[in-house]
Design an enzyme around this catalytic site. Structure first.
Site, PDB file in Angstrom:
ATOM      1  N   ALA A   1      -0.658  -1.269 -11.439  1.00 57.72           N
ATOM      2  CA  ALA A   1       0.715  -1.573 -11.838  1.00 57.72           C
ATOM      3  C   ALA A   1       1.674  -0.505 -11.317  1.00 57.72           C
ATOM      4  O   ALA A   1       1.293   0.657 -11.150  1.00 57.72           O
ATOM      5  CB  ALA A   1       0.797  -1.637 -13.363  1.00 57.72           C
ATOM      6  N   SER A   2       2.913  -0.932 -11.076  1.00 57.94           N
ATOM      7  CA  SER A   2       4.008  -0.029 -10.672  1.00 57.94           C
ATOM      8  C   SER A   2       3.683   0.768  -9.414  1.00 57.94           C
ATOM      9  O   SER A   2       4.153   1.896  -9.251  1.00 57.94           O
ATOM     10  CB  SER A   2       4.358   0.942 -11.809  1.00 57.94           C
ATOM     11  OG  SER A   2       4.560   0.236 -13.007  1.00 57.94           O
ATOM     12  N   ARG A   3       2.861   0.200  -8.561  1.00 61.69           N
ATOM     13  CA  ARG A   3       2.494   0.854  -7.286  1.00 61.69           C
ATOM     14  C   ARG A   3       1.781   2.192  -7.478  1.00 61.69           C
ATOM     15  O   ARG A   3       1.749   3.030  -6.587  1.00 61.69           O
ATOM     16  CB  ARG A   3       3.729   1.080  -6.394  1.00 61.69           C
ATOM     17  CG  ARG A   3       4.526  -0.166  -6.097  1.00 61.69           C
ATOM     18  CD  ARG A   3       3.803  -1.051  -5.082  1.00 61.69           C
ATOM     19  NE  ARG A   3       4.587  -2.203  -4.686  1.00 61.69           N
ATOM     20  CZ  ARG A   3       4.501  -3.409  -5.263  1.00 61.69           C
ATOM     21  NH1 ARG A   3       3.659  -3.614  -6.271  1.00 61.69           N
ATOM     22  NH2 ARG A   3       5.222  -4.409  -4.829  1.00 61.69           N
ATOM     23  N   LEU A   4       1.226   2.390  -8.678  1.00 63.17           N
ATOM     24  CA  LEU A   4       0.507   3.656  -8.927  1.00 63.17           C
ATOM     25  C   LEU A   4      -0.981   3.432  -8.639  1.00 63.17           C
ATOM     26  O   LEU A   4      -1.836   3.521  -9.521  1.00 63.17           O
ATOM     27  CB  LEU A   4       0.748   4.123 -10.374  1.00 63.17           C
ATOM     28  CG  LEU A   4       2.220   4.375 -10.679  1.00 63.17           C
ATOM     29  CD1 LEU A   4       2.431   4.718 -12.146  1.00 63.17           C
ATOM     30  CD2 LEU A   4       2.768   5.498  -9.791  1.00 63.17           C
TER      31      LEU A   4
END
Ligand SMILES: Cc1cc2nc3c(=O)[nH]c(=O)nc-3n(C[C@H](O)[C@H](O)[C@H](O)COP(=O)(O)O)c2cc1C
Length: 217
Positions: free
Chosen positions: A194-197
Site C-alpha cells: 500500500a501507498s507505494r511502500l
C-alpha cells in the site's frame, strides 16, 4: 478513471495485493525463496508464469530485451533455450552479462536477476530439444532466428524442406540450438505494498555466499 485503471483497482483494491512476505531468515537462500514465489505464480492462474524478460548488451553497448521461457532452475542458475545464432546469443557471446525479469502482476511481485551466462551441455540441450513437440523441432531447423526474412515464403519453404528431410526419422538436435544458463550474482524480490511502500529484498553473492539487504522502494 480509465478501464485499465478500474481493472487494476479491482485486482489490487487500489493498494497493491497485501501478500505477506514469507519469514526470511538471515541466511535465507534466494533460490529457495524464488521457488516459493514461482510456485505461488504457478498456482495463481497467471498465463505463462515462466515467461521472463532477458536483457543483453553486445559489444556496441546497446541493451536489448525480449521475452523467453524459463525451463529449468536450481542452485546452478536459470536456464532458457534458444537459437545460438540469434541476436541475443550473439550479444551473450560478446558480453556474458545478462539480466532477467519476472513480473507476476496479480501477485504484485517482481523478481530481478543479474548474472553471467554459460551454455548448458550439449547433452542437456539435446534432451530438452527432444522433449519438445515435432513441430517445434522442425521450426528450430527452419527458422534462422533474428536474421532478415527476404520473402514471405522462405520460412514455409524451409519448414517443408526439413519436414521432408526428416520424414519418418527422429529430428536431430541442431548444434546451433541450445540452452543458456544464467548464473546469478544478484537477485531482488519486490513485493507491492500500500501507498507505494513496497518491499525490496535483495541478495548479492560474495565469495560464494549470499549477502542480504533491503532497499527503499
Ligand atoms: C512469452 C514469450 C516467450 C518466448 N519464449 C522464447 C524462448 O523460450 N526462446 C526463444 O528463443 N524465443 C522466445 N520468444 C521469442 C523471443 O521473444 C524473441 O522474439 C526471439 O527469441 C528472438 O530474439 P532475438 O532476435 O533478440 O534473439 C518468446 C516470446 C514470447 C512473447
Amino acid at each position: 478513471m480509465t478501464f485499465l485503471e478500474k481493472i487494476r483497482c479491482l485486482l489490487t483494491f487500489g493498494q497493491g495485493v497485501a501478500l505477506p512476505l514469507p519469514e526470511i531468515s538471515d541466511n535465507q537462500d534466494p533460490i529457495e525463496l524464488f521457488k516459493l514465489w514461482f510456485d505461488d505464480a504457478q498456482k495463481s492462474g497467471i498465463l505463462l508464469p515462466e515467461a521472463m524478460s532477458v536483457s543483453t548488451c553486445g559489444a556496441d553497448g546497446q541493451p536489448s530485451s525480449r521475452m523467453v521461457l524459463l525451463k529449468e532452475y536450481d542452485q546452478q542458475g536459470f536456464v532458457f533455450y534458444t537459437n545460438y545464432e540469434s541476436r541475443k546469443s550473439q550479444q551473450l557471446t560478446d558480453n556474458n552479462k545478462v539480466a532477467l525479469l519476472f513480473h507476476w502482476n496479480v501477485l504484485q511481485r517482481q523478481v530481478r536477476i543479474e548474472g553471467v551466462v554459460e551454455k548448458v551441455s550439449k547433452e542437456q540441450s539435446a534432451r530438452y530439444f527432444h522433449s519438445r513437440d515435432r513441430g517445434s523441432q522442425i521450426g528450430a531447423w527452419a527458422s534462422k532466428q533474428s536474421h532478415k526474412l527476404p520473402t514471405e515464403n522462405q520460412l514455409k519453404e524451409r519448414v517443408a524442406y526439413y519436414e521432408k528431410k526428416y520424414a519418418g526419422k527422429q529430428v536431430p538436435h541442431p548444434d546451433f540450438w541450445g540452452g543458456w544458463r544464467v548464473r546469478p550474482h544478484y537477485i531482488e524480490f519486490w513485493q507491492g505494498r500500500a501507498s507505494r511502500l513496497h518491499d525490496r529484498i535483495c541478495f548479492e553473492q560474495h565469495n560464494n555466499h549470499w549477502q542480504q539487504f533491503k532497499l527503499n522502494p
